[in-house]
Design an enzyme around this catalytic site. Structure first.
Site, PDB file in Angstrom:
ATOM      1  N   HIS A   1       0.859  -1.185   0.000  1.00  0.00           N
ATOM      2  CA  HIS A   1       0.000   0.000   0.000  1.00  0.00           C
ATOM      3  C   HIS A   1       0.892   1.232   0.000  1.00  0.00           C
ATOM      4  CE1 HIS A   1       0.908  -0.635   4.227  1.00  0.00           C
ATOM      5  NE2 HIS A   1       0.422   0.555   4.540  1.00  0.00           N
TER       6      HIS A   1
ATOM      7  N   ASP B   1       5.439   4.799   5.377  1.00  0.00           N
ATOM      8  CA  ASP B   1       6.431   3.882   5.957  1.00  0.00           C
ATOM      9  C   ASP B   1       6.618   2.625   5.117  1.00  0.00           C
ATOM     10  OD1 ASP B   1       3.754   3.367   6.816  1.00  0.00           O
ATOM     11  OD2 ASP B   1       4.481   2.080   8.426  1.00  0.00           O
TER      12      ASP B   1
END
Length: 305
Positions: free
Chosen positions: A63, A67
């Site tokens: 996704h 991060d």
């Protein structure tokens, strides 16, 4: 000799720490080098791990949260700088296309490597590589997210004593495996006579998600499964609110799916000792082969059954 191992680059979740870089991992599988979720700092972690950027053949993004992807621009620039001549395949949720576009044009650097984009919009087979099939399933996160599953097709293992008894050698062995039968001194030798079925190996990569059926199916019969483990059971309310797994969730998924070896990663910074995650997983599923990995660890894919 082929190498099949996971190289752990980063193990932190949203906030990196002094000992944990942002999430990132490399799977070395024979001739393929697959980079998963290059968070910020991945380029440096590749250097520390001794993985040449130019060796990376594929990149998979679960996704587009920062991060899990902010290291992509630097990695692509490094791949080009190191002189990779072959294309790099990039797989990501189609809903994140605008963010991928921004990441690929985020600086004034020169053109990067030849990148072939594969936006994914539905569950199922995404691509077929030499000796591997890549598939994806949508996870239950706060933004569109997919987990990844690599499957080696079933094959056959040569039984050396039976093969030697036939007198077959050299190119004729290859022809037997390709065609199913060959004629030796007037006798037909069939592949079933000198081989036995060999089950293909399976790898799964599951990041940010609540526990869901898709996570189980991605991990089904996996020899090695990598899952996030952001929280502990005492923080189950946070896991639910922020759409993440606890270590107990990850262990339950592994047990239900029949995972042989489970790798936990993506830890909350509130837990400096990652072993608490492995301890919780073993408490939930006694005897589970589970590793709470650290940055720069290497984990072998278990040998065939």
């Amino acid at each position: 000799m082929s190498v099949r191992e996971l190289v752990v680059l980063g193990t932190s979740s949203q906030v990196p720490t002094r000992t944990r870089s942002h999430q990132a991992a490399v799977l070395r599988w024979d001739d393929e080098v697959v980079l998963f979720d290059p968070g910020e700092g991945t380029q440096r972690q590749l250097t520390l791990a001794g993985v040449p950027a130019a060796s990376i053949s594929r990149i998979c993004l679960t996704h587009l949260h920062g991060d899990h992807c902010l290291g992509l621009p630097g990695v692509l620039q490094r791949i080009a700088l190191d002189g990779r001549q072959k294309p790099v395949d990039l797989y990501f949720p189609e809903a994140g296309q605008e963010f991928v576009d921004r990441l690929r044009t985020s600086s004034a650097s020169g053109p990067g490597p030849d990148v072939r984009e594969h936006p994914v919009a539905a569950d199922g087979v995404v691509d077929t590589w030499p000796g591997l099939v890549l598939s994806a399933r949508a996870l239950d996160h706060r933004v569109p997210a997919y987990g990844w599953r690599l499957v080696e097709p079933d094959g056959r293992r040569v039984l050396r004593d039976r093969l030697d008894a036939t007198g077959l050698a050299g190119p004729e062995v290859g022809r037997l495996l390709r065609e199913g039968e060959v004629v030796v001194d007037g006798r037909t030798v069939r592949v079933e006579e000198v081989t036995e079925p060999r089950r293909g190996q399976v790898f799964a990569f599951v990041m940010d998600t609540r526990r869901c059926a898709a996570a189980v199916e991605l991990c089904r019969d996996a020899d090695l499964a990598v899952t996030e483990s952001t929280y502990l059971r005492t923080e189950a309310h946070l896991a639910q609110d922020y759409a993440h797994l606890t270590a107990a969730d990850a262990a339950g998924i592994a047990a239900e799916a029949g995972v042989r070896r489970l790798v936990l990663t993506h830890y909350s910074s509130r837990h400096p000792d990652e072993q608490v995650f492995a301890d919780e997983a073993r408490e939930v599923v006694p005897g589970l082969d589970v590793l709470a990995v650290r940055d720069l660890d290497r984990v072998e894919v278990p040998r065939r059954r």
